[in-house]
Scaffold this active site. Structure first.
Site, PDB file in Angstrom:
ATOM      1  N   CYS A  70       0.759  -1.116  -0.013  1.00  0.00           N
ATOM      2  CA  CYS A  70      -0.243  -0.037  -0.060  1.00  0.00           C
ATOM      3  C   CYS A  70       0.824   1.387   0.101  1.00  0.00           C
ATOM      4  O   CYS A  70       2.098   1.155   0.259  1.00  0.00           O
ATOM      5  CB  CYS A  70      -0.911  -0.105   1.275  1.00  0.00           C
ATOM      6  SG  CYS A  70      -1.797   1.404   1.623  1.00  0.00           S
ATOM      7  N   CYS A 105       1.829   1.587   6.349  1.00  0.00           N
ATOM      8  CA  CYS A 105       1.021   0.728   5.962  1.00  0.00           C
ATOM      9  C   CYS A 105       1.679  -0.615   5.509  1.00  0.00           C
ATOM     10  O   CYS A 105       2.487  -0.572   4.419  1.00  0.00           O
ATOM     11  CB  CYS A 105      -0.183   0.764   5.215  1.00  0.00           C
ATOM     12  SG  CYS A 105      -1.583  -0.397   4.924  1.00  0.00           S
ATOM     13  N   CYS A 158      12.870 -28.645 -21.164  1.00  0.00           N
ATOM     14  CA  CYS A 158      11.944 -29.511 -21.683  1.00  0.00           C
ATOM     15  C   CYS A 158      10.491 -29.021 -21.295  1.00  0.00           C
ATOM     16  O   CYS A 158       9.874 -29.478 -22.124  1.00  0.00           O
ATOM     17  CB  CYS A 158      12.154 -30.935 -21.100  1.00  0.00           C
ATOM     18  SG  CYS A 158      11.931 -30.859 -19.281  1.00  0.00           S
ATOM     19  N   CYS A 188      12.434 -36.405 -14.452  1.00  0.00           N
ATOM     20  CA  CYS A 188      11.375 -35.702 -15.088  1.00  0.00           C
ATOM     21  C   CYS A 188      10.965 -36.488 -16.057  1.00  0.00           C
ATOM     22  O   CYS A 188      11.590 -37.520 -16.673  1.00  0.00           O
ATOM     23  CB  CYS A 188      12.168 -34.440 -15.507  1.00  0.00           C
ATOM     24  SG  CYS A 188      11.348 -33.606 -16.762  1.00  0.00           S
ATOM     25  N   CYS A 210      52.958 -51.858  -2.339  1.00  0.00           N
ATOM     26  CA  CYS A 210      51.824 -51.260  -1.928  1.00  0.00           C
ATOM     27  C   CYS A 210      50.782 -50.376  -2.663  1.00  0.00           C
ATOM     28  O   CYS A 210      49.793 -49.887  -2.570  1.00  0.00           O
ATOM     29  CB  CYS A 210      52.117 -50.553  -0.628  1.00  0.00           C
ATOM     30  SG  CYS A 210      52.978 -48.752  -1.019  1.00  0.00           S
ATOM     31  N   CYS A 253      68.616 -41.447 -10.103  1.00  0.00           N
ATOM     32  CA  CYS A 253      68.879 -42.753 -10.013  1.00  0.00           C
ATOM     33  C   CYS A 253      67.630 -43.516 -10.099  1.00  0.00           C
ATOM     34  O   CYS A 253      66.437 -43.267  -9.952  1.00  0.00           O
ATOM     35  CB  CYS A 253      69.161 -43.202  -8.326  1.00  0.00           C
ATOM     36  SG  CYS A 253      69.404 -44.867  -7.805  1.00  0.00           S
ATOM     37  N   CYS A 283      56.854 -47.327   1.827  1.00  0.00           N
ATOM     38  CA  CYS A 283      56.613 -48.464   2.543  1.00  0.00           C
ATOM     39  C   CYS A 283      57.931 -49.314   2.593  1.00  0.00           C
ATOM     40  O   CYS A 283      57.940 -50.513   3.489  1.00  0.00           O
ATOM     41  CB  CYS A 283      55.568 -49.296   1.744  1.00  0.00           C
ATOM     42  SG  CYS A 283      56.189 -50.244   0.460  1.00  0.00           S
ATOM     43  N   CYS A 303      61.531 -50.442 -15.214  1.00  0.00           N
ATOM     44  CA  CYS A 303      60.529 -51.378 -15.478  1.00  0.00           C
ATOM     45  C   CYS A 303      59.420 -51.465 -14.413  1.00  0.00           C
ATOM     46  O   CYS A 303      58.318 -52.115 -14.638  1.00  0.00           O
ATOM     47  CB  CYS A 303      61.093 -52.579 -15.745  1.00  0.00           C
ATOM     48  SG  CYS A 303      61.732 -53.577 -14.221  1.00  0.00           S
ATOM     49  N   HIS A 313      72.740 -51.542  -5.447  1.00  0.00           N
ATOM     50  CA  HIS A 313      72.962 -51.386  -6.588  1.00  0.00           C
ATOM     51  C   HIS A 313      74.910 -51.070  -6.733  1.00  0.00           C
ATOM     52  O   HIS A 313      75.206 -50.448  -5.824  1.00  0.00           O
ATOM     53  CB  HIS A 313      72.197 -50.367  -7.399  1.00  0.00           C
ATOM     54  CG  HIS A 313      72.404 -49.153  -6.733  1.00  0.00           C
ATOM     55  ND1 HIS A 313      73.330 -48.016  -7.118  1.00  0.00           N
ATOM     56  CD2 HIS A 313      71.806 -48.398  -5.839  1.00  0.00           C
ATOM     57  CE1 HIS A 313      73.050 -47.025  -6.438  1.00  0.00           C
ATOM     58  NE2 HIS A 313      72.095 -47.128  -5.761  1.00  0.00           N
TER      59      HIS A 313
HETATM   60 ZN   LIG Z   1      -2.804   0.704   3.399  1.00  0.00          ZN
HETATM   61 ZN   LIG Z   2      63.741 -52.802 -14.164  1.00  0.00          ZN
HETATM   62 ZN   LIG Z   3      71.587 -44.908  -6.710  1.00  0.00          ZN
HETATM   63 ZN   LIG Z   4      55.170 -49.402  -1.220  1.00  0.00          ZN
HETATM   64 ZN   LIG Z   5      12.923 -32.254 -17.973  1.00  0.00          ZN
END
Ligand SMILES: [Zn+2]
Ligand SMILES: [Zn+2]
Ligand SMILES: [Zn+2]
Ligand SMILES: [Zn+2]
Ligand SMILES: [Zn+2]
Ligand SMILES: [Zn+2]
Ligand SMILES: [Zn+2]
Length: 525
Positions: free
Chosen positions: A167, A172, A220, A236, A286, A296, A303, A311, A319
Site C-alpha cells: 500500500c 501500512c 523440456c 523428469c 603397496c 637414480c 613402505c 621397469c 646397486h
Molecule cells: Zn494501506
Molecule cells: Zn628394471
Molecule cells: Zn643409486
Molecule cells: Zn610401497
Molecule cells: Zn525435463
C-alpha cells in the site's frame, strides 16, 4: 480438471502404472527376501501449460480452508513460499489474525464508505481534488487517486516486485489487491498488466519450495512438484534425473554439500593427477605412487619396497655404479636413492577418486547396454517361440545401474565422511576407524555383488541354450535382490551410524529408492 482437451492421449503415454503387473510377478516369488511393495510416487511432473491449473488447486485449498478471496490466498501462499502445510501450521500456532498480519493481508469488515459521502476528495499524495469515483480504496482502508495508484503499481512491477506490492500509505504493510492492480494498470499499460500476471504465475515456481523447473538444457518445459521432503532425487518426464534440492545431477549418498565439494575438487585436482601419472610409478608392493626425484633408477617407496624405475619391478636395495644387484632390465645410472613420497592427502584423494572414476566409467558402459539388450529382446521376441518374458533382464539392468551409481558416489561420500574436510572434530580417531570399517564392509559387499550382477547381465542370453538362459535369469534375479538389500543396509548404516550422530552439522541425503519402477508420470491434467 478440464484443460485443453487435446492432451488426453499425450498424458496416457506417461502412464506406466499399468505395465507394472508383469514385472512384479517376476519378482513375486522373492517375497521371502522382503521385497518392498510399490509405494506411491512422491513427486509429480507438471507441464508448463498446466502451471496455472496447479497453482489454482493450491489457491483453492487455502481459499476453502480460510474462506478467503483469491488475492488474499495468493498473498498468504507467496509469503509462505507456497507451502500449504507450513501455512496451516502457522494458523494453528499463532492464529488467523497473526497469520494475516504477518503476510500483509488486511480484511476490513466494511469498506470505507466515507469517500462516497463527499462530492470532492483530496488525494494525500498528489494533493489534487477530484470526484470520489477517481479514487480507489484498498482492503486496508487507505484511499488515493487512481492516477497515483497506477504510477505506484507500474514502478513496483518494473522493479520486479509484482508479488508483493505494498500500500502507498507510509506505515501500512498491507499488500495491494491484485484485481485492483490488474484493472488500473491495464487501463494505461496492458503490456505491463500482462507482465504482472506472468510474474504472479511464475511465483508459483520461483517462490515455491516444493516446485522446481527441470534443469534440462534446452529446457523440456516441465516442472517437478515434490510432495514430502524436498531432499530427494527425481526423474523428469524428459528422462533427466536430478537432485531436487540442488538441481545438480543425482548424487546420493553424498549430501549436496559433499557433491559440490567433490565436483570442484575433481576439477582442481585433475591437473595434479596428470602430473602424478606422468611423474610417478606405483610401488609394486603397496601400489602407492612414488615420485622419482633424482637420476637414480633405484627408487624406494615409503613402505620400504625398493624397485626399478625403468621397469617398475621389485628389486633389492643394493646397486653398483652400473646396475641393480640381481636385477637386469636395462639401463641404469648411478645417483643417490630418493625416498620419494607423494603428499599423503593427494594419495588419499587418488584412492577414492580412482574407484569413483572406475565405477562411473562402468556406469557409462552399462548404460549403453540398455539399447543392446533392448535390440536383443526384440530379435528374440520375433524369432523365438519359447519364453518371451525378458523383464528379468531389463529389471536387472535397472538395478545394476542404480547400484553402480550409488557405488561410485559412495567413494566421494567416504572421502568426506572419513576425511578432515567436514567432520574433523565430530569423531575421535578410533570412532572414525570403527565407522570406516563398518561402512567399507558394506561398500565392498556391494562392489562384489554389483560386479557379479554386471557379469551375468553381460551374458549373451539370446545365443545360449534355454538351460543356460534359465540359470542366468536366476542369477540376475537373485543378485538384484541381494544388491537391493545391501544398498538398503548401507543407507541405514549411513543414516543411523554415520550422518545421524553428527553433532555440529546436518547433512541430508536423498533416501535410497528401492523401486526400479517408481517414475510417476502422473502429469497434472
Ligand atoms: Zn494501506
Ligand atoms: Zn628394471
Ligand atoms: Zn643409486
Ligand atoms: Zn610401497
Ligand atoms: Zn525435463
Ligand atoms: Zn493522487
Ligand atoms: Zn543435491
Amino acid at each position: 480438471m478440464a484443460g485443453s482437451g487435446t492432451s488426453d492421449t499425450d498424458d496416457d503415454c506417461y502412464d506406466t502404472e499399468s505395465s507394472n503387473g508383469t514385472e512384479s510377478d517376476a519378482e513375486g516369488c522373492f517375497l521371502d527376501y522382503g521385497f518392498q511393495p510399490q509405494i506411491a510416487p512422491s513427486y509429480q511432473v507438471i507441464m508448463k501449460e498446466s502451471l496455472l491449473e496447479a497453482q489454482t488447486q493450491d489457491l483453492c485449498k487455502v481459499m476453502d480452508m480460510l474462506t478467503l478471496r483469491e488475492q488474499h490466498a495468493r498473498t498468504l501462499l507467496i509469503y509462505h513460499r507456497w507451502d500449504i502445510e507450513r501455512l496451516f501450521a502457522v494458523l494453528v500456532d499463532k492464529g488467523r489474525d497473526q497469520l494475516f498480519s504477518e503476510a500483509g493481508v488486511t480484511i476490513l469488515e466494511h469498506k470505507n464508505p466515507v469517500s462516497l459521502q463527499f462530492s470532492q476528495l483530496t488525494c494525500n499524495i498528489c494533493i489534487e481534488d477530484m470526484s470520489p469515483d477517481e479514487f480507489t480504496s484498498m482492503d486496508c482502508g487507505h484511499c488515493f487517486c487512481n492516477k497515483c495508484w497506477t504510477e505506484h503499481f507500474i514502478v513496483k512491477i518494473n522493479e520486479g516486485q509484482s508479488k508483493r506490492i505494498r500500500c502507498m500509505e507510509y506505515t501500512c504493510k498491507a499488500i495491494c489487491d491484485e484485481a485492483v492492480v490488474r484493472k488500473l494498470v491495464n487501463e494505461k499499460h496492458p503490456d505491463i498488466a500482462e507482465r504482472f500476471d506472468r510474474f504472479l504465475l511464475e511465483s508459483f515456481i520461483e517462490d515455491n519450495s516444493k516446485v522446481k523447473w527441470c534443469p534440462s538444457i534446452p529446457h523440456c518445459g516441465y516442472a517437478i512438484r515434490v510432495e514430502g521432503d524436498p531432499c530427494c532425487e527425481v526423474e523428469c518426464a524428459c528422462g533427466l534425473q536430478f537432485c531436487f534440492k540442488c538441481s545438480l545431477e543425482t548424487h546420493s549418498p553424498c549430501s549436496c554439500m559433499m557433491w559440490d565439494l567433490w565436483s570442484k575438487k575433481c576439477l582442481k585436482e585433475s591437473e595434479a593427477m596428470k602430473w602424478i601419472i606422468v611423474n610417478t610409478k606405483p610401488c609394486p608392493k603397496c601400489h602407492k605412487p612414488v615420485e622419482k626425484n633424482g637420476g637414480c633408477n633405484l627408487v624406494t617407496c615409503v613402505c620400504g619396497q625398493p624397485f626399478c624405475w625403468v621397469c617398475g619391478g621389485a628389486t633389492g636395495f643394493d646397486h653398483t655404479y652400473s646396475r641393480i644387484i640381481g636385477h637386469t632390465c636395462g639401463r641404469y645410472k648411478e645417483d643417490s636413492i630418493n625416498k620419494a613420497r607423494v603428499d599423503k592427502e593427494i594419495y588419499r584423494y587418488m584412492h577414492y577418486n580412482s574407484r569413483y572414476q572406475a565405477h562411473t566409467d562402468s556406469f557409462d558402459i552399462e548404460r549403453k547396454l540398455k539399447e543392446t539388450i533392448q535390440n536383443k529382446i526384440s530379435v528374440s521376441e520375433t524369432n523365438d517361440s519359447g519364453s518371451k518374458d525378458y523383464s528379468w533382464i531389463t529389471n536387472g539392468l535397472d538395478r545394476l545401474l542404480r547400484c553402480r551409481r550409488i557405488l561410485s558416489y559412495s567413494y566421494a561420500f567416504a572421502y568426506y565422511m572419513f576425511g578432515n574436510d567436514l567432520f574433523k572434530d565430530e569423531m575421535t580417531r578410533k570412532e572414525r576407524e570403527m565407522k570406516m570399517n563398518l561402512f567399507e564392509d558394506q561398500q565392498q559387499q556391494l562392489e562384489a555383488n554389483v560386479e557379479r550382477l554386471s557379469k551375468y547381465i553381460g551374458v549373451p542370453f539370446n545365443q545360449s541354450s534355454m538351460d543356460k538362459v534359465w540359470a542366468t535369469r536366476m542369477q540376475v534375479i537373485n543378485l538384484s535382490v541381494v544388491t537391493d538389500q545391501i544398498c538398503k543396509k548401507m543407507y541405514e548404516c549411513i543414516e543411523n551410524d554415520l550422518l545421524g550422530p553428527l553433532q555440529t552439522v546436518t547433512h541430508n541425503i536423498a533416501p535410497y529408492k528401492s523401486n526400479t519402477d517408481d517414475r510417476p508420470w502422473l502429469l497434472l491434467k
